[in-house]
Design a protein around this motif. Structure first.
Motif, PDB file in Angstrom:
ATOM      1  N   LEU A  57       0.826  -1.205   0.000  1.00 35.47           N
ATOM      2  CA  LEU A  57       0.000   0.000   0.000  1.00 35.47           C
ATOM      3  C   LEU A  57       0.860   1.254   0.000  1.00 35.47           C
ATOM      4  CD1 LEU A  57      -2.841  -0.946   2.516  1.00 35.47           C
ATOM      5  CD2 LEU A  57      -2.821  -1.166   0.028  1.00 35.47           C
ATOM      6  N   LEU A  58       0.450   2.230  -0.772  1.00 32.43           N
ATOM      7  CA  LEU A  58       1.157   3.504  -0.817  1.00 32.43           C
ATOM      8  C   LEU A  58       0.788   4.359   0.389  1.00 32.43           C
ATOM      9  CD1 LEU A  58       0.596   4.390  -4.579  1.00 32.43           C
ATOM     10  CD2 LEU A  58       2.680   3.466  -3.565  1.00 32.43           C
ATOM     11  N   GLU A  59       1.713   5.198   0.786  1.00 31.63           N
ATOM     12  CA  GLU A  59       1.441   6.108   1.893  1.00 31.63           C
ATOM     13  C   GLU A  59       0.477   7.198   1.428  1.00 31.63           C
ATOM     14  OE1 GLU A  59       3.827   9.113   4.964  1.00 31.63           O
ATOM     15  OE2 GLU A  59       4.928   7.841   3.559  1.00 31.63           O
ATOM     16  N   GLN A  60      -0.572   7.403   2.195  1.00 34.07           N
ATOM     17  CA  GLN A  60      -1.564   8.421   1.866  1.00 34.07           C
ATOM     18  C   GLN A  60      -1.835   9.290   3.079  1.00 34.07           C
ATOM     19  OE1 GLN A  60      -4.701   5.765   0.201  1.00 34.07           O
ATOM     20  NE2 GLN A  60      -4.445   6.929  -1.685  1.00 34.07           N
ATOM     21  N   LYS A  61      -2.459  10.427   2.829  1.00 32.53           N
ATOM     22  CA  LYS A  61      -2.763  11.348   3.913  1.00 32.53           C
ATOM     23  C   LYS A  61      -3.691  10.666   4.912  1.00 32.53           C
ATOM     24  CE  LYS A  61      -4.484  16.042   4.755  1.00 32.53           C
ATOM     25  NZ  LYS A  61      -3.242  16.597   5.301  1.00 32.53           N
ATOM     26  N   PRO A  62      -3.380  10.715   6.206  1.00 32.97           N
ATOM     27  CA  PRO A  62      -4.226  10.051   7.204  1.00 32.97           C
ATOM     28  C   PRO A  62      -5.591  10.715   7.321  1.00 32.97           C
ATOM     29  CG  PRO A  62      -2.542  11.390   8.279  1.00 32.97           C
ATOM     30  CD  PRO A  62      -2.205  11.366   6.814  1.00 32.97           C
ATOM     31  N   GLY A  63      -6.563   9.929   7.739  1.00 31.22           N
ATOM     32  CA  GLY A  63      -7.897  10.464   7.981  1.00 31.22           C
ATOM     33  C   GLY A  63      -8.818  10.425   6.785  1.00 31.22           C
ATOM     34  N   LEU A  64      -8.348   9.891   5.651  1.00 33.35           N
ATOM     35  CA  LEU A  64      -9.190   9.833   4.463  1.00 33.35           C
ATOM     36  C   LEU A  64     -10.092   8.611   4.516  1.00 33.35           C
ATOM     37  CD1 LEU A  64      -6.644  10.706   1.620  1.00 33.35           C
ATOM     38  CD2 LEU A  64      -8.164  12.257   2.843  1.00 33.35           C
ATOM     39  N   SER A  65     -11.289   8.755   3.982  1.00 33.01           N
ATOM     40  CA  SER A  65     -12.188   7.615   3.878  1.00 33.01           C
ATOM     41  C   SER A  65     -11.720   6.706   2.751  1.00 33.01           C
ATOM     42  CB  SER A  65     -13.615   8.093   3.600  1.00 33.01           C
ATOM     43  OG  SER A  65     -13.687   8.686   2.309  1.00 33.01           O
ATOM     44  N   LEU A  66     -12.315   5.515   2.679  1.00 34.38           N
ATOM     45  CA  LEU A  66     -11.939   4.576   1.621  1.00 34.38           C
ATOM     46  C   LEU A  66     -12.211   5.177   0.246  1.00 34.38           C
ATOM     47  CD1 LEU A  66     -11.021   1.804   0.638  1.00 34.38           C
ATOM     48  CD2 LEU A  66     -13.377   0.993   0.920  1.00 34.38           C
ATOM     49  N   LYS A  67     -13.349   5.850   0.099  1.00 32.59           N
ATOM     50  CA  LYS A  67     -13.685   6.460  -1.189  1.00 32.59           C
ATOM     51  C   LYS A  67     -12.673   7.532  -1.568  1.00 32.59           C
ATOM     52  CE  LYS A  67     -17.942   7.677  -0.351  1.00 32.59           C
ATOM     53  NZ  LYS A  67     -19.299   8.236  -0.608  1.00 32.59           N
ATOM     54  N   GLN A  68     -12.249   8.309  -0.590  1.00 28.03           N
ATOM     55  CA  GLN A  68     -11.270   9.359  -0.879  1.00 28.03           C
ATOM     56  C   GLN A  68      -9.913   8.770  -1.243  1.00 28.03           C
ATOM     57  OE1 GLN A  68     -11.921  11.328   2.880  1.00 28.03           O
ATOM     58  NE2 GLN A  68     -12.722  13.149   1.863  1.00 28.03           N
ATOM     59  N   ARG A  69      -9.559   7.660  -0.594  1.00 31.38           N
ATOM     60  CA  ARG A  69      -8.285   7.016  -0.928  1.00 31.38           C
ATOM     61  C   ARG A  69      -8.299   6.459  -2.345  1.00 31.38           C
ATOM     62  NH1 ARG A  69      -8.647   4.900   4.398  1.00 31.38           N
ATOM     63  NH2 ARG A  69      -9.113   2.799   3.611  1.00 31.38           N
ATOM     64  N   MET A  70      -9.492   6.193  -2.879  1.00 31.48           N
ATOM     65  CA  MET A  70      -9.605   5.710  -4.254  1.00 31.48           C
ATOM     66  C   MET A  70      -9.440   6.828  -5.279  1.00 31.48           C
ATOM     67  SD  MET A  70      -9.850   2.492  -4.377  1.00 31.48           S
ATOM     68  CE  MET A  70     -10.338   2.324  -6.090  1.00 31.48           C
ATOM     69  N   LEU A  71      -9.251   8.046  -4.788  1.00 30.47           N
ATOM     70  CA  LEU A  71      -9.102   9.188  -5.692  1.00 30.47           C
ATOM     71  C   LEU A  71      -7.747   9.868  -5.574  1.00 30.47           C
ATOM     72  CD1 LEU A  71     -12.582  10.928  -5.181  1.00 30.47           C
ATOM     73  CD2 LEU A  71     -11.898   9.444  -7.065  1.00 30.47           C
ATOM     74  N   THR A  72      -6.962   9.477  -4.593  1.00 26.17           N
ATOM     75  CA  THR A  72      -5.763  10.260  -4.306  1.00 26.17           C
ATOM     76  C   THR A  72      -4.532   9.391  -4.103  1.00 26.17           C
ATOM     77  OG1 THR A  72      -6.239  10.206  -1.928  1.00 26.17           O
ATOM     78  CG2 THR A  72      -7.106  12.072  -3.164  1.00 26.17           C
ATOM     79  N   ASN A  73      -3.436   9.871  -4.570  1.00 24.91           N
ATOM     80  CA  ASN A  73      -2.094   9.487  -4.132  1.00 24.91           C
ATOM     81  C   ASN A  73      -1.159  10.593  -4.608  1.00 24.91           C
ATOM     82  OD1 ASN A  73      -1.145   8.952  -6.792  1.00 24.91           O
ATOM     83  ND2 ASN A  73      -1.780   6.810  -6.670  1.00 24.91           N
ATOM     84  N   GLU A  74       0.090  10.483  -4.297  1.00 28.84           N
ATOM     85  CA  GLU A  74       1.014  11.581  -4.584  1.00 28.84           C
ATOM     86  C   GLU A  74       1.077  11.920  -6.069  1.00 28.84           C
ATOM     87  OE1 GLU A  74       5.731  12.771  -3.888  1.00 28.84           O
ATOM     88  OE2 GLU A  74       4.911  10.916  -3.047  1.00 28.84           O
ATOM     89  N   ASP A  75       0.965  10.910  -6.933  1.00 28.43           N
ATOM     90  CA  ASP A  75       1.074  11.151  -8.370  1.00 28.43           C
ATOM     91  C   ASP A  75      -0.211  11.701  -8.978  1.00 28.43           C
ATOM     92  OD1 ASP A  75       3.717  10.401  -8.593  1.00 28.43           O
ATOM     93  OD2 ASP A  75       3.245   8.288  -8.928  1.00 28.43           O
ATOM     94  N   LEU A  76      -1.319  11.593  -8.258  1.00 29.37           N
ATOM     95  CA  LEU A  76      -2.586  12.109  -8.776  1.00 29.37           C
ATOM     96  C   LEU A  76      -2.829  13.554  -8.356  1.00 29.37           C
ATOM     97  CD1 LEU A  76      -4.942   9.025  -8.251  1.00 29.37           C
ATOM     98  CD2 LEU A  76      -4.018   9.877 -10.406  1.00 29.37           C
ATOM     99  N   TYR A  77      -2.160  13.991  -7.308  1.00 32.13           N
ATOM    100  CA  TYR A  77      -2.310  15.381  -6.888  1.00 32.13           C
ATOM    101  C   TYR A  77      -1.675  16.319  -7.922  1.00 32.13           C
ATOM    102  CZ  TYR A  77      -3.648  13.778  -2.197  1.00 32.13           C
ATOM    103  OH  TYR A  77      -4.289  13.200  -1.137  1.00 32.13           O
ATOM    104  N   PRO A  78      -2.048  17.583  -7.919  1.00 31.91           N
ATOM    105  CA  PRO A  78      -1.359  18.539  -8.797  1.00 31.91           C
ATOM    106  C   PRO A  78       0.144  18.548  -8.523  1.00 31.91           C
ATOM    107  CG  PRO A  78      -3.343  19.524  -7.862  1.00 31.91           C
ATOM    108  CD  PRO A  78      -3.152  18.214  -7.161  1.00 31.91           C
ATOM    109  N   VAL A  79       0.918  18.763  -9.559  1.00 33.64           N
ATOM    110  CA  VAL A  79       2.376  18.763  -9.425  1.00 33.64           C
ATOM    111  C   VAL A  79       2.811  19.977  -8.604  1.00 33.64           C
ATOM    112  CG1 VAL A  79       4.565  18.922 -10.679  1.00 33.64           C
ATOM    113  CG2 VAL A  79       2.678  17.564 -11.609  1.00 33.64           C
ATOM    114  N   PRO A  80       3.571  19.779  -7.543  1.00 33.47           N
ATOM    115  CA  PRO A  80       4.050  20.923  -6.760  1.00 33.47           C
ATOM    116  C   PRO A  80       5.063  21.744  -7.548  1.00 33.47           C
ATOM    117  CG  PRO A  80       5.064  18.898  -5.983  1.00 33.47           C
ATOM    118  CD  PRO A  80       4.025  18.493  -6.985  1.00 33.47           C
TER     119      PRO A  80
END
Length: 569
Positions: free
Chosen positions: A21-44
């Motif tokens: 499992l990839l590290e994700q921001k804590p406190g996210l629901s399962l549905k939110q985790r299905m939408l996010t990871n570091e590569d899906l966020y906008p590029v910093p």
């Protein structure tokens, strides 16, 4: 003993979980985790490293590949003379440059990838459909292009050991030769090395390719012209078509170019998101694409024409001509020349496979299962699928397979039409970034249960208008009108889907649309990125399902009042 075994099992499970499992921001629901990871966020901002010259070198390097080399062959063999076929190529790539600049614009402004951008047009969950489509095509084409790259590797090895192509074949039942499979496997391994590097760093691969592949193509041209003592007979052949056939062949020549760029046209945000500024990729693409690809296709025409003078047959595939050089001469100079040109083509094919297939597949797989796959892991999964599907069988056992793949790619035109219509005409360039990562109806892109019916209806309309003609292109008996319409397949898919989407959005209006086009990355996007830096904050309104925060509302006002710019020049 029982407790010890349970403790051991728990430790093993925890280690496996941490690895998988990839590290994700804590406190996210399962549905939110299905939408996010570091590569899906906008590029910093720290990873926005692609400037003007990076995009110039990217497209200059991308233009030198075997498909572009051969792009004029169909039109010339259909009856056009060489300069008519070349004009078709130029016009086609000019349109491609505009398409890529247009589809890449939201990526450059909001620094988001194609899978995330799809959520605007198809809905939070509906976006899985275009992503799944593109990922499947990318995996298949990865294998096909790797096989073509393997042919270049075979030429390099044959240049050193001429007897390599005569080694004992231990793969008779597999539908290929052992030496061919060895070349493919070597190319596949090298591709896996290139996949390892993050996308914001592989710009160096394309810079290297820009210094290697074009000189190799020019050297090939000079060698062929000298060997043939001229440009050959193909450039002196007249048009062999009636007026009616001539017109449709010209149209088909242009559309053939667009079909070849169908996937790259929607891939554009995957690279544009790394732009240093929203305009860093605009002109390099509009100018460099037609210029560089047009020159490569011209080299292909001249080399093929020269080959007809040398051997009495026009070799449109450069690997076949290089193989003919080796078959007719064992001289050290010939072998050295073939080696270096094949090396240049190999590097060219490697860059093309990474740009067109592995990066897009990585982004798509990452979006489909973001808790497990990032872009790198997704690209490696695509690589494994590519070798497991045995591309040599697909290419050797069915003449219709590559035709089907090429025809299917025109359905990507429907996606391009929808994305451009949605971004430029409906939303006027405004995207509420944080809402792309919300998993409930507080997101303006959630629509009905996460699906935007407007996007799907538009896609179906753009697909249906080409479906009968596509069947005809694979050898099925269809009405003549369908075959004629299929000559316009990319234009029809693009226009029908785009117009349908505009109509549906006016009849059933969407929310959160802009009033002016944005000239810079909106403040709301930057604030969203800042909120991501605090990995311990589980109460941010950017992540918690619910109503938007006051900060978001303020940033929206700032965004809508941003400086106005035009869509595209």
């Amino acid at each position: 003993m029982g407790n010890m075994e349970k403790i051991t099992e728990n430790k093993v499970y925890k280690k496996l979980k941490d690895v998988i499992l990839l590290e994700q921001k804590p406190g996210l629901s399962l549905k939110q985790r299905m939408l996010t990871n570091e590569d899906l966020y906008p590029v910093p901002s720290s990873k926005r490293l692609w400037g003007y010259w990076n995009y110039v070198s990217f497209w200059l390097a991308e233009s030198v590949n075997i498909n572009t080399w051969m792009i004029s062959a169909t039109a010339i063999e259909a009856g056009l003379n060489w300069w008519e076929a070349w004009i078709c190529v130029w016009v086609g790539y000019m349109i491609c440059g505009l398409l890529i600049a247009a589809t890449g614009r939201p990526g450059a402004v909001y620094h988001i990838s194609f899978p995330v951008l799809s959520r605007c047009s198809f809905g939070i969950w509906g976006s899985f459909w275009p992503v799944l489509n593109r990922s499947a095509m990318a995996c298949i084409w990865f294998g096909v292009h790797a096989w073509i790259g393997g042919e270049c590797v075979v030429l390099m090895i044959r240049s050193i050991w001429p007897s390599f192509s005569h080694i004992h074949n231990t793969m008779e039942k597999s539908g290929t030769q052992t030496y061919q499979w060895v070349g493919f496997f070597i190319f596949w391994l090298v591709s896996n090395v290139a996949i390892w590097f993050p996308v914001h760093q592989i710009r160096h691969l394309f810079t290297m390719k820009a210094f290697i592949a074009p000189p190799a193509a020019v050297a090939f041209l000079i060698w062929a012209l000298v060997k043939a003592k001229g440009a050959g007979p193909v450039i002196h052949e007249p048009t062999r078509l009636s007026t009616w056939e001539h017109g449709w062949t010209v149209v088909n020549g242009i559309v053939t170019v667009l079909d070849g760029f169908a996937t790259l046209a929607v891939n554009s945000p995957d690279f544009a998101r790394f732009a240093t500024t929203p305009n860093a990729n605009r002109w390099p693409q509009i100018i460099t694409v037609p210029l560089s690809f047009g020159i490569t296709s011209l080299i292909g025409i001249l080399v093929s024409s020269a080959s007809k003078s040398i051997y009495g047959n026009a070799y449109w595939d450069p690997t076949e001509l290089l193989s003919a050089f080796l078959n007719h001469s064992n001289a050290h100079g010939v072998r050295a020349g073939v080696f270096f040109i094949a090396f240049g083509l190999c590097v060219a094919q490697l860059g093309t496979n990474v740009a067109a297939n592995s990066v897009s597949a990585g982004n798509d797989v990452s979006a489909l299962l973001p808790t497990v796959f990032n872009v790198r892991r997704g690209a490696y999964l695509a690589s494994i699928i590519a070798i497991c599907m045995c591309p040599w069988n697909l290419l050797s056992s069915s003449n219709n397979f590559t035709t089907y793949l090429s025809s299917y790619s025109v359905f990507m035109s429907a996606f391009a039409g929808i994305f451009i219509a949605d971004y430029f005409i409906i939303r006027k360039g405004y995207i509420r970034t944080s809402h792309l990562y919300r998993a409930d109806d507080s997101s303006c892109y959630y629509f009905y249960k996460g699906i935007n019916f407007r996007g799907f209806v538009s896609y179906i309309c753009g697909m249906l208008i080409n479906i009968v003609g596509m069947a005809g292109s694979t050898g099925q008996k269809v009405p003549a009108a369908a075959n004629t319409m299929f000559n316009l397949n990319y234009f029809l898919g693009f226009i029908v889907s785009g117009l349908t989407h505009i109509l549906l959005c006016y009849v059933f209006p969407v929310t959160e649309i802009g009033e002016k086009f944005l000239s810079e990355t909106p403040q709301e996007t930057e604030e969203f990125l800042i909120s991501l830096e605090d990995t311990t904050d589980t109460s941010s309104d950017y992540f918690i399902d619910g109503l938007p925060s006051k900060e978001e509302e303020k940033s929206d006002i700032h965004s809508l009042n941003s400086k106005e710019v035009g869509c595209l020049p």
